[in-house]
Design an enzyme around this catalytic site. Structure first.
Site, mmCIF file in Angstrom:
data_model
loop_
_atom_site.group_PDB
_atom_site.id
_atom_site.type_symbol
_atom_site.label_atom_id
_atom_site.label_comp_id
_atom_site.label_asym_id
_atom_site.label_seq_id
_atom_site.Cartn_x
_atom_site.Cartn_y
_atom_site.Cartn_z
ATOM 1 C CB THR A 13 -0.966 0.015 1.206
ATOM 2 O OG1 THR A 13 -0.209 0.116 2.420
ATOM 3 C CG2 THR A 13 -1.837 -1.233 1.228
ATOM 4 C CB SER A 15 3.888 0.981 -3.233
ATOM 5 O OG SER A 15 2.696 0.553 -3.848
ATOM 6 C CB THR A 16 2.813 6.211 -5.898
ATOM 7 O OG1 THR A 16 2.363 6.950 -4.752
ATOM 8 C CG2 THR A 16 1.663 5.407 -6.475
ATOM 9 N N GLY A 18 8.443 6.917 -1.741
ATOM 10 C CA GLY A 18 8.992 6.652 -0.416
ATOM 11 C C GLY A 18 9.328 5.200 -0.118
ATOM 12 C CB ILE A 19 9.277 3.402 3.153
ATOM 13 C CG1 ILE A 19 10.275 4.303 3.891
ATOM 14 C CG2 ILE A 19 9.357 1.963 3.634
ATOM 15 C CD1 ILE A 19 9.985 4.486 5.386
ATOM 16 N N GLY A 20 7.420 2.690 0.638
ATOM 17 C CA GLY A 20 6.563 1.719 -0.054
ATOM 18 C C GLY A 20 7.060 1.418 -1.463
ATOM 19 C CB SER A 141 7.153 4.760 13.197
ATOM 20 O OG SER A 141 8.074 5.777 13.551
ATOM 21 C CE1 TYR A 154 3.547 8.288 11.524
ATOM 22 C CE2 TYR A 154 5.310 8.569 13.126
ATOM 23 C CZ TYR A 154 4.843 8.042 11.941
ATOM 24 O OH TYR A 154 5.673 7.261 11.163
HETATM 25 P P1 NAD Z 1 6.038 9.158 1.789
HETATM 26 O O1 NAD Z 1 5.274 10.393 2.156
HETATM 27 O O2 NAD Z 1 7.418 9.312 1.242
HETATM 28 O O3 NAD Z 1 5.212 8.271 0.779
HETATM 29 C C1 NAD Z 1 3.919 7.964 1.146
HETATM 30 C C2 NAD Z 1 3.151 7.436 -0.033
HETATM 31 O O4 NAD Z 1 1.858 7.167 0.498
HETATM 32 C C3 NAD Z 1 2.963 8.423 -1.163
HETATM 33 O O5 NAD Z 1 3.077 7.727 -2.361
HETATM 34 C C4 NAD Z 1 1.492 8.894 -0.968
HETATM 35 O O6 NAD Z 1 0.866 9.226 -2.161
HETATM 36 C C5 NAD Z 1 0.877 7.641 -0.387
HETATM 37 N N1 NAD Z 1 -0.321 7.867 0.427
HETATM 38 C C6 NAD Z 1 -0.498 8.797 1.403
HETATM 39 N N2 NAD Z 1 -1.742 8.705 1.903
HETATM 40 C C7 NAD Z 1 -2.342 7.686 1.258
HETATM 41 C C8 NAD Z 1 -3.647 7.119 1.329
HETATM 42 N N3 NAD Z 1 -4.576 7.607 2.168
HETATM 43 N N4 NAD Z 1 -3.955 6.083 0.516
HETATM 44 C C9 NAD Z 1 -3.026 5.594 -0.353
HETATM 45 N N5 NAD Z 1 -1.786 6.103 -0.473
HETATM 46 C C10 NAD Z 1 -1.452 7.146 0.328
HETATM 47 O O7 NAD Z 1 6.039 8.293 3.147
HETATM 48 P P2 NAD Z 1 7.192 7.427 3.811
HETATM 49 O O8 NAD Z 1 8.075 8.328 4.580
HETATM 50 O O9 NAD Z 1 7.773 6.525 2.795
HETATM 51 O O10 NAD Z 1 6.347 6.587 4.875
HETATM 52 C C11 NAD Z 1 5.824 5.307 4.588
HETATM 53 C C12 NAD Z 1 5.500 4.610 5.899
HETATM 54 O O11 NAD Z 1 6.684 4.524 6.699
HETATM 55 C C13 NAD Z 1 4.463 5.328 6.749
HETATM 56 O O12 NAD Z 1 3.607 4.384 7.342
HETATM 57 C C14 NAD Z 1 5.304 6.033 7.802
HETATM 58 O O13 NAD Z 1 4.593 6.248 8.988
HETATM 59 C C15 NAD Z 1 6.425 5.026 7.992
HETATM 60 N N6 NAD Z 1 7.658 5.612 8.545
HETATM 61 C C16 NAD Z 1 8.338 6.594 7.867
HETATM 62 C C17 NAD Z 1 9.498 7.127 8.442
HETATM 63 C C18 NAD Z 1 10.317 8.201 7.751
HETATM 64 O O14 NAD Z 1 11.223 8.772 8.381
HETATM 65 N N7 NAD Z 1 10.108 8.487 6.491
HETATM 66 C C19 NAD Z 1 9.928 6.673 9.706
HETATM 67 C C20 NAD Z 1 9.210 5.678 10.349
HETATM 68 C C21 NAD Z 1 8.075 5.159 9.765
#
Ligand code: NAD
Length: 264
Positions: A13, A15-16, A18-20, A141, A154
């Protein structure tokens, strides 16, 4: 160790980006057919293009759905093939003081960060149990255990994911399906880059340098003393999704650079 996920289908989910996105790339690199998801058709198409360029022989499908919305989540479920691997990565974060966080914002975080995973697990876990193999991973997280005072909403949502993950692991005990949570620390994702865009422009510093400053100022217990890359987080997730990880279930696994100051 060679991880082979050929013949498996995964849903990652959000996954467009970031981490996804990195997890989707990692799972596909190990041979899985990966269904990617984002909120709009345009973001899904753009991500599919990028993935096709990076991994030309891998198989990807894209389905847009806003996972904070139960109807769109159901539409996604209805469009899915049989899923062997579910990575509940969708999650939002941002600094908001507790006294400025109203009910609507609490509800939005709860829907996006917790109920999205509840709904998808309810829909997809029974099929995995029936087939005798499956992997569910919640991307939580370090904030699940180090509740940040500047984003309590959060932290609460991320702690809830740990309870959910542990409970589901016990619910499907002995079935061949594992359920785990992965706890990243500060990670150089697209979301973080967006948050720091103004600062990069203002200071002329690189994102990595600003990330390091962020870690030293706000997560000083970090053992690696820098942000992690999205691929470093994805590597652990791909392992947890592998056949080799069959004795790991109900666990909360850290890829936080040692930020949580604890021995387990
Ligand atoms: P990101 O903002 O880089 O990417 C998030 C992606 O989620 C984007 O593609 C966005 O379009 C999509 N998205 C957002 N809301 C959505 C929704 N309602 N339905 C479908 N898609 C949706 O985020 P990230 O930093 O890669 O975070 C991903 C996960 O990792 C999150 O659960 C976040 O809490 C967790 N996390 C991130 C970090 C960090 O430092 N980046 C640290 C700990 C945990």
């Amino acid at each position: 160790m060679k991880i082979d996920l050929s013949g498996k289908t995964a849903l990652v989910t959000a996954s467009t980006a970031g981490i996804g996105h990195a997890i989707a790339r990692g799972l596909a690199g190990a041979g899985a057919h990966v269904v990617i998801n984002g909120r709009s058709q345009a973001s899904v198409d753009k991500a599919l293009d990028a993935l096709a360029r990076q991994l030309p022989t891998a198989r990807f499908t894209g389905i847009p759905a806003d996972l904070s919305d139960p109807a769109q989540t159901q539409a996604l479920v209805d469009a899915l093939p049989a899923i062997d691997i579910l990575v509940n990565n969708a999650g939002i974060f941002g600094l908001v003081d507790f006294f400025q966080t109203d009910d609507a914002q609490w509800d939005h975080y709860w829907q996006t960060n917790v109920l999205s995973g509840v709904r998808l697990s309810r829909a997809l876990l029974p099929g995995m149990v029936e087939r005798g193999w499956g992997r569910v991973v919640f991307i939580s997280s370090e904030s699940a255990r180090n509740i940040p005072a500047d984003m309590i909403h959060y932290g609460v949502s991320k702690t809830a994911q740990l309870a959910l993950s542990r409970g589901l692991a016990k619910r499907v005990a002995g079935s061949g399906v594992t359920v785990n949570a992965v706890l990243p620390g500060p990670t150089l994702s697209d979301g973080f880059a967006t948050m720091m865009a103004e600062e990069v422009k203002r200071t002329g510093k690189s994102l990595e340098a600003l990330g390091k400053e962020f870690v030293m100022a706000h997560r000083a217990s970090s053992v690696i003393q820098r942000m992690a890359s999205v691929d470093e987080v994805a590597n652990l997730v791909v392992y947890v999704c592998s056949p080799q990880a069959s004795a790991t279930s109900g666990a909360a696994l850290r890829v936080d650079g040692g930020v949580i100051d604890d021995i387990v």
